[in-house]
Design a protein around this motif. Sequence first.
Motif, PDB file in Angstrom:
ATOM      1  N   ILE A  12       0.802  -1.240   0.125  1.00 18.49           N
ATOM      2  CA  ILE A  12       0.018   0.092   0.129  1.00 18.49           C
ATOM      3  C   ILE A  12       0.920   1.283  -0.118  1.00 18.49           C
ATOM      4  N   ASN A  13       0.641   2.107  -0.809  1.00 18.40           N
ATOM      5  CA  ASN A  13       1.473   3.479  -0.865  1.00 18.40           C
ATOM      6  C   ASN A  13       0.367   4.656  -1.061  1.00 18.40           C
ATOM      7  N   ASP A  14       0.103   5.302  -0.012  1.00 19.35           N
ATOM      8  CA  ASP A  14      -0.768   6.262  -0.041  1.00 19.35           C
ATOM      9  C   ASP A  14      -0.340   7.469  -0.774  1.00 19.35           C
ATOM     10  N   LYS A  15       0.783   7.625  -0.865  1.00 19.49           N
ATOM     11  CA  LYS A  15       1.396   8.676  -1.739  1.00 19.49           C
ATOM     12  C   LYS A  15       1.522   8.493  -3.276  1.00 19.49           C
ATOM     13  N   PHE A  16       0.874   7.259  -3.745  1.00 22.59           N
ATOM     14  CA  PHE A  16       1.170   6.913  -4.869  1.00 22.59           C
ATOM     15  C   PHE A  16       0.292   7.877  -5.708  1.00 22.59           C
ATOM     16  N   SER A  50     -10.406  -2.496  -7.969  1.00 19.67           N
ATOM     17  CA  SER A  50     -10.489  -0.986  -7.255  1.00 19.67           C
ATOM     18  C   SER A  50     -10.113  -1.184  -5.786  1.00 19.67           C
ATOM     19  N   PHE A  51      -9.869   0.140  -5.230  1.00 15.57           N
ATOM     20  CA  PHE A  51      -9.366   0.024  -3.730  1.00 15.57           C
ATOM     21  C   PHE A  51     -10.287   0.029  -2.875  1.00 15.57           C
ATOM     22  N   PRO A  66     -10.975  -4.052   2.192  1.00 16.36           N
ATOM     23  CA  PRO A  66     -10.630  -5.610   2.100  1.00 16.36           C
ATOM     24  C   PRO A  66      -8.819  -5.557   2.678  1.00 16.36           C
ATOM     25  N   TYR A  67      -8.703  -4.352   2.774  1.00 16.27           N
ATOM     26  CA  TYR A  67      -6.963  -4.544   3.127  1.00 16.27           C
ATOM     27  C   TYR A  67      -6.977  -4.109   4.580  1.00 16.27           C
ATOM     28  N   ALA A  68      -7.535  -3.954   5.229  1.00 12.45           N
ATOM     29  CA  ALA A  68      -7.576  -3.400   6.573  1.00 12.45           C
ATOM     30  C   ALA A  68      -6.689  -3.754   7.608  1.00 12.45           C
ATOM     31  N   GLU A  69      -6.078  -5.058   7.277  1.00  8.90           N
ATOM     32  CA  GLU A  69      -5.394  -5.692   8.355  1.00  8.90           C
ATOM     33  C   GLU A  69      -3.898  -6.223   7.689  1.00  8.90           C
ATOM     34  N   VAL A  70      -3.687  -5.719   6.501  1.00 10.86           N
ATOM     35  CA  VAL A  70      -2.500  -6.246   5.797  1.00 10.86           C
ATOM     36  C   VAL A  70      -1.844  -4.895   5.064  1.00 10.86           C
ATOM     37  N   GLY A  76      -4.960  -7.031  -9.089  1.00  7.92           N
ATOM     38  CA  GLY A  76      -5.764  -7.589 -10.107  1.00  7.92           C
ATOM     39  C   GLY A  76      -5.291  -8.831 -10.472  1.00  7.92           C
ATOM     40  N   THR A  77      -5.926  -9.381 -11.293  1.00  6.03           N
ATOM     41  CA  THR A  77      -5.631 -10.923 -11.658  1.00  6.03           C
ATOM     42  C   THR A  77      -5.890 -11.028 -13.053  1.00  6.03           C
TER      43      THR A  77
END
Length: 114
Positions: A12-16, A50-51, A66-70, A76-77
């Motif tokens: 995760i990169n909040d500054k992306f 999407s995020f 979906p990513y609260a703990e990682v 994508g896939t």
Amino acid sequence: MKEFLMIFRSEINDKFGPAPEQTVHNIQEWMDWMGGIAAQGKMTGGSRLSFEGKTLKPNNVIADGPYAEVKEIIGGTIIVKATDLDEAMKLAEGCPILAHGGNVEVRSIIPVNS
């Protein structure tokens, strides 16, 4: 031929926020890489994620995101066809996410009999 799922992960990169020309370049890299797989007749589908999302946990508990703990996200896939896991891994080589510190998880798909 078997089917394999490629899962694209990165941190995760909040500054992306690449410049528009960098975004165009990144999209072209992905299109070229996936186009090479498709040209071999080995790509059966895929999607970008999407995020936004939610996660359903036991006892009907719904968590935001979906990513609260990682620290990694799945971006994508795609689904590819290959004779075995080694060939599927060869197809994963050159994936643009690898140049940006991400990774590609390759998993065989087990068909569900109806």
